[in-house]
Scaffold this motif. Sequence first.
Motif, mmCIF file in Angstrom:
data_model
loop_
_atom_site.group_PDB
_atom_site.id
_atom_site.type_symbol
_atom_site.label_atom_id
_atom_site.label_comp_id
_atom_site.label_asym_id
_atom_site.label_seq_id
_atom_site.Cartn_x
_atom_site.Cartn_y
_atom_site.Cartn_z
ATOM 1 N N ARG A 91 -27.835 -13.621 -35.181
ATOM 2 C CA ARG A 91 -29.191 -14.112 -35.460
ATOM 3 C C ARG A 91 -29.474 -14.085 -36.959
ATOM 4 N N GLN A 92 -29.079 -13.022 -37.651
ATOM 5 C CA GLN A 92 -29.298 -12.883 -39.086
ATOM 6 C C GLN A 92 -28.057 -12.288 -39.720
ATOM 7 N N ASP A 93 -28.053 -12.283 -41.051
ATOM 8 C CA ASP A 93 -26.900 -11.737 -41.769
ATOM 9 C C ASP A 93 -26.698 -10.246 -41.532
ATOM 10 N N ASN A 94 -27.764 -9.533 -41.165
ATOM 11 C CA ASN A 94 -27.622 -8.088 -40.947
ATOM 12 C C ASN A 94 -27.115 -7.763 -39.542
ATOM 13 N N HIS A 95 -26.790 -8.796 -38.754
ATOM 14 C CA HIS A 95 -26.211 -8.640 -37.412
ATOM 15 C C HIS A 95 -27.074 -7.771 -36.509
ATOM 16 N N ASP A 96 -28.358 -8.082 -36.440
ATOM 17 C CA ASP A 96 -29.278 -7.304 -35.605
ATOM 18 C C ASP A 96 -29.349 -7.799 -34.170
ATOM 19 N N ALA A 97 -28.877 -9.023 -33.909
ATOM 20 C CA ALA A 97 -28.901 -9.571 -32.550
ATOM 21 C C ALA A 97 -27.889 -10.711 -32.447
ATOM 22 N N VAL A 98 -27.389 -10.903 -31.225
ATOM 23 C CA VAL A 98 -26.488 -12.016 -30.938
ATOM 24 C C VAL A 98 -27.312 -13.091 -30.240
ATOM 25 N N VAL A 99 -27.139 -14.338 -30.670
ATOM 26 C CA VAL A 99 -27.810 -15.464 -30.029
ATOM 27 C C VAL A 99 -26.787 -16.120 -29.108
ATOM 28 N N ILE A 100 -27.105 -16.162 -27.804
ATOM 29 C CA ILE A 100 -26.254 -16.854 -26.838
ATOM 30 C C ILE A 100 -26.990 -18.130 -26.482
ATOM 31 N N SER A 101 -26.329 -19.263 -26.615
ATOM 32 C CA SER A 101 -27.001 -20.522 -26.283
ATOM 33 C C SER A 101 -26.083 -21.419 -25.473
ATOM 34 N N CYS A 102 -26.724 -22.338 -24.786
ATOM 35 C CA CYS A 102 -26.033 -23.316 -23.956
ATOM 36 C C CYS A 102 -26.617 -24.681 -24.323
ATOM 37 N N ALA A 103 -25.759 -25.675 -24.526
ATOM 38 C CA ALA A 103 -26.238 -27.007 -24.900
ATOM 39 C C ALA A 103 -26.642 -27.819 -23.674
ATOM 40 N N ASN A 104 -25.910 -27.654 -22.573
ATOM 41 C CA ASN A 104 -26.239 -28.439 -21.385
ATOM 42 C C ASN A 104 -25.987 -27.611 -20.147
ATOM 43 N N PRO A 105 -26.987 -27.178 -19.450
ATOM 44 C CA PRO A 105 -28.416 -27.341 -19.701
ATOM 45 C C PRO A 105 -28.841 -26.473 -20.884
ATOM 46 N N GLU A 106 -29.904 -26.857 -21.563
ATOM 47 C CA GLU A 106 -30.279 -26.194 -22.803
ATOM 48 C C GLU A 106 -31.068 -24.911 -22.537
ATOM 49 N N TRP A 107 -30.542 -23.801 -23.032
ATOM 50 C CA TRP A 107 -31.238 -22.514 -23.028
ATOM 51 C C TRP A 107 -30.643 -21.638 -24.111
ATOM 52 N N ARG A 108 -31.392 -20.585 -24.483
ATOM 53 C CA ARG A 108 -30.950 -19.671 -25.546
ATOM 54 C C ARG A 108 -31.595 -18.315 -25.301
ATOM 55 N N ILE A 109 -30.814 -17.240 -25.489
ATOM 56 C CA ILE A 109 -31.339 -15.876 -25.383
ATOM 57 C C ILE A 109 -30.854 -15.062 -26.575
ATOM 58 N N PHE A 110 -31.574 -13.985 -26.874
ATOM 59 C CA PHE A 110 -31.212 -13.069 -27.953
ATOM 60 C C PHE A 110 -30.849 -11.725 -27.339
ATOM 61 N N VAL A 111 -29.728 -11.186 -27.769
ATOM 62 C CA VAL A 111 -29.276 -9.883 -27.278
ATOM 63 C C VAL A 111 -29.302 -8.913 -28.457
ATOM 64 N N PRO A 112 -30.263 -7.952 -28.471
ATOM 65 C CA PRO A 112 -30.337 -6.995 -29.586
ATOM 66 C C PRO A 112 -29.084 -6.124 -29.659
ATOM 67 N N VAL A 113 -28.737 -5.758 -30.887
ATOM 68 C CA VAL A 113 -27.532 -4.974 -31.149
ATOM 69 C C VAL A 113 -27.942 -3.609 -31.694
ATOM 70 N N VAL A 114 -27.181 -2.575 -31.346
ATOM 71 C CA VAL A 114 -27.433 -1.222 -31.862
ATOM 72 C C VAL A 114 -27.104 -1.234 -33.350
ATOM 73 N N MET A 115 -28.105 -0.969 -34.163
ATOM 74 C CA MET A 115 -27.913 -0.987 -35.612
ATOM 75 C C MET A 115 -27.501 0.398 -36.092
ATOM 76 N N ALA A 116 -26.746 0.427 -37.163
ATOM 77 C CA ALA A 116 -26.361 1.698 -37.785
ATOM 78 C C ALA A 116 -27.616 2.331 -38.360
ATOM 79 N N PRO A 117 -27.727 3.654 -38.305
ATOM 80 C CA PRO A 117 -28.902 4.284 -38.881
ATOM 81 C C PRO A 117 -29.001 3.954 -40.359
#
Length: 197
Positions: free
Chosen positions: A87-113
């Motif tokens: 999602r961002q350069d700091n790798h805070d979430a993974v974006v999973i998307s599908c083009a057909n049919p179209e949908w997108r979800i965000f999966v938060p990632v465990v960040m380093a302290p």
Amino acid sequence: MICRPATGICRVNAHAMEGMMMRLGILALLAAATPSIAQGPFQDTAALDRAVADFTGRPLGSEGGARAPVDARLKLATCSTLMMKWRQDNHDAVVISCANPEWRIFVPVVMAPVAAAPAPAPSPVTPVAAKPDYVIKRGDPVSVEVNTNGFAVTRDGIAMTDAAAGARLLVDVAGPKKPIQAIALEAGRATLPGYVR
């Protein structure tokens, strides 16, 4: 259907044959439909979890991995080709998307302290100005004198301000005149500006 056990030959009339074919056809359709019913029309969220772990290279719940599994209650249409990106350069979430049919979800990632910010460098210590040593203090009696060309003039008054040696102060002299400016010489003595030796 009529069978003769001795010969093992069975004769089927056309009507009975038609009924059997219909039953077999229905069973074949049900058998073919069973895998798709079991799979369901929705995306398998456990497969999404595995895909995120493969993408991040970290298992679920570990630093750099997904914070939690994808919510199994999501009803996402089945996608044949998943696309993943950060999602961002700091790798805070993974974006999973599908083009057909179209949908997108965000999966938060465990960040380093976050490391504590380094303490700011101590600022240079500004020396505290020492209070000047006042030779004349407010309310002190002051003798203002002028010495020039062999004669001296003195006027007595009261200091209206504090002053260190060489500093200016106001002196209230007796009479209707306003306070005069003088320069402190030592305790109880001052002179007019321009007459300092």
